[in-house]
Design an enzyme around this catalytic site. Structure first.
Site, PDB file in Angstrom:
ATOM      1  N   LEU A  58      47.425  39.930  33.681  1.00 14.87           N
ATOM      2  CA  LEU A  58      46.406  39.729  34.707  1.00 14.87           C
ATOM      3  C   LEU A  58      45.329  40.768  34.473  1.00 14.87           C
ATOM      4  O   LEU A  58      45.638  41.945  34.230  1.00 14.87           O
ATOM      5  CB  LEU A  58      46.996  39.884  36.118  1.00 14.87           C
ATOM      6  CG  LEU A  58      48.000  38.823  36.587  1.00 14.87           C
ATOM      7  CD1 LEU A  58      48.558  39.203  37.952  1.00 14.87           C
ATOM      8  CD2 LEU A  58      47.355  37.445  36.653  1.00 14.87           C
ATOM      9  N   ASP A  59      44.046  40.334  34.524  1.00 13.57           N
ATOM     10  CA  ASP A  59      42.985  41.328  34.331  1.00 13.57           C
ATOM     11  C   ASP A  59      42.992  42.326  35.482  1.00 13.57           C
ATOM     12  O   ASP A  59      43.608  42.088  36.521  1.00 13.57           O
ATOM     13  CB  ASP A  59      41.620  40.644  34.170  1.00 13.57           C
ATOM     14  CG  ASP A  59      41.240  39.823  35.385  1.00 13.57           C
ATOM     15  OD1 ASP A  59      40.969  40.425  36.444  1.00 13.57           O
ATOM     16  OD2 ASP A  59      41.254  38.573  35.298  1.00 13.57           O
ATOM     17  N   ALA A  60      42.331  43.419  35.319  1.00 15.20           N
ATOM     18  CA  ALA A  60      42.395  44.521  36.289  1.00 15.20           C
ATOM     19  C   ALA A  60      41.959  44.081  37.676  1.00 15.20           C
ATOM     20  O   ALA A  60      42.505  44.548  38.687  1.00 15.20           O
ATOM     21  CB  ALA A  60      41.559  45.698  35.802  1.00 15.20           C
ATOM     22  N   THR A  68      42.257  41.114  38.981  1.00 14.23           N
ATOM     23  CA  THR A  68      43.112  40.062  39.531  1.00 14.23           C
ATOM     24  C   THR A  68      44.426  40.679  39.980  1.00 14.23           C
ATOM     25  O   THR A  68      45.022  41.506  39.282  1.00 14.23           O
ATOM     26  CB  THR A  68      43.395  38.967  38.483  1.00 14.23           C
ATOM     27  OG1 THR A  68      42.142  38.410  38.062  1.00 14.23           O
ATOM     28  CG2 THR A  68      44.270  37.873  39.057  1.00 14.23           C
TER      29      THR A  68
END
Length: 354
Positions: A217-219, A221
């Site tokens: 998960l990107d930072a 999200t």
């Protein structure tokens, strides 16, 4: 020619040479009967009565003897005795004569573990309840239903299912769910010193567990991230060919037209790295220039949800992943870990055909 007579006046034929020697074959009883005739009249009368009684008795008995000895008796047919079924007293009778499991190789005594014990250790049920489940045909080992009590299996290799759901019985396997907070990196360490997933599971790693995250998960999200030490499971969960669905809740700019935007996303949107589409789309809330939408897809490309919503004119303000296959985030607090339940683990393995 005169025939010599005996003293009692009867002719004597014993000296005739022309007669066959029938006298030699006469029984002693005949001579005794003739001698009895030389007695007194009274004695003869008594013996005569006795003789007549004996004669009548003999005459009556003769037909019976003849009937009994008329032919050779046939032997009576022997009754067929069914061989008794050999039962072992080591286990209840209802579990006897069970066909062996064709898909599973029986382990010799002393190797492996009994199936009911393995189920109990996996948290399925108590040993007694596990025995009842086996008797009811609810347990499979390597694809075959088992009804035999005491079957020994190798927990490291056997594939065990209860009611069709995979039961993971290997003790060293770890499956946990993390609610990743916003701003944290989906890495086990970070060279820049930023907070990362590795910081949350540091104690487990120090204890010897080798954990790695399933996907990223990107930072910006937040939400559900799975961690495990089963490499095969992690690989299949991330591979798009197994089509494991992921569910997201996105707060986006603008009021979304459910029918029009939903149709575009389901039909497919052209992105810079190729077309992409969603499996399901639903608008949950509208108001104040924003919309809360639900997206379900099995794509795993980087920033795929953000790029899709940008492409249809609704940039993402906040993004939370709530489900990975059968595993739900629920009300788990950000930054906390939760060990997956038996049913969740089983359904994960089932989803990727393990």
């Amino acid at each position: 020619m005169n025939t010599p007579a005996r003293r009692d006046g009867t002719p004597d034929r014993r000296k005739r040479g022309t007669q066959p020697e029938r006298g030699a074959s006469r029984s002693t009883n005949s001579r005794d009967a003739r001698s009895a005739q030389r007695g007194t009249t009274a004695r003869g009368t008594q013996q005569g009565g006795a003789t007549r009684g004996a004669t009548q008795h003999g005459a009556a008995a003769a037909p019976q003897r003849h009937a009994n000895s008329g032919g050779k008796k046939k032997p009576k047919p022997q009754r067929q005795v069914a061989q008794p079924t050999l039962l072992s007293n080591a286990k209840p009778a209802r579990h006897q004569n069970v066909d062996p499991v064709e898909g599973h190789t029986k382990l010799p005594w002393g190797e492996g573990e009994r199936l009911q014990k393995v189920l109990a250790k996996a948290g399925v049920a108590s040993r007694r309840a596990a025995e009842e489940m086996i008797a009811q045909g609810r347990v499979e080992v390597d694809g075959m239903i088992v009804r035999e009590q005491g079957l020994r299996i190798d927990p490291q290799r056997a594939v065990v299912r209860v009611d069709g759901t995979r039961v993971v019985v290997r003790e060293e396997l770890v499956h946990v769910a993390l609610n990743k907070p916003k701003g944290w990196q989906s890495t086990m360490s970070d060279d820049l010193g930023r907070p990362c997933v590795g910081d949350i599971v540091a104690e487990r790693i120090a204890a010897g567990q080798r954990l790695f995250h399933v996907g990223r998960l990107d930072a910006d999200t937040e939400g559900l991230l799975l961690l495990t030490n089963d490499g095969d499971l992690a690989h299949r969960l991330m591979h798009p060919s197994f089509e494991v669905s992921k569910t997201y809740l996105a707060t986006v700019q603008g009021e979304v037209n459910n029918r029009a935007i939903g149709k575009r996303l389901r039909d497919g949107v052209e992105l810079e790295d190729g077309p992409a589409k969603v499996d399901r789309f639903q608008v949950l809330e509208l108001g104040e220039g924003r919309s809360l939408v639900k997206i379900v897809l099995h794509e795993g490309r980087k920033h795929i949800v953000r790029r899709l919503l940008d492409a249809v004119g609704h940039p993402v303000i906040r993004l939370v992943r709530t489900h990975i296959g059968p595993v739900a985030l629920g009300d788990q607090r950000p930054g906390t870990l939760r060990v997956l339940g038996r049913d969740e683990i089983g359904k994960l393995y089932e989803a990727v055909s393990l």
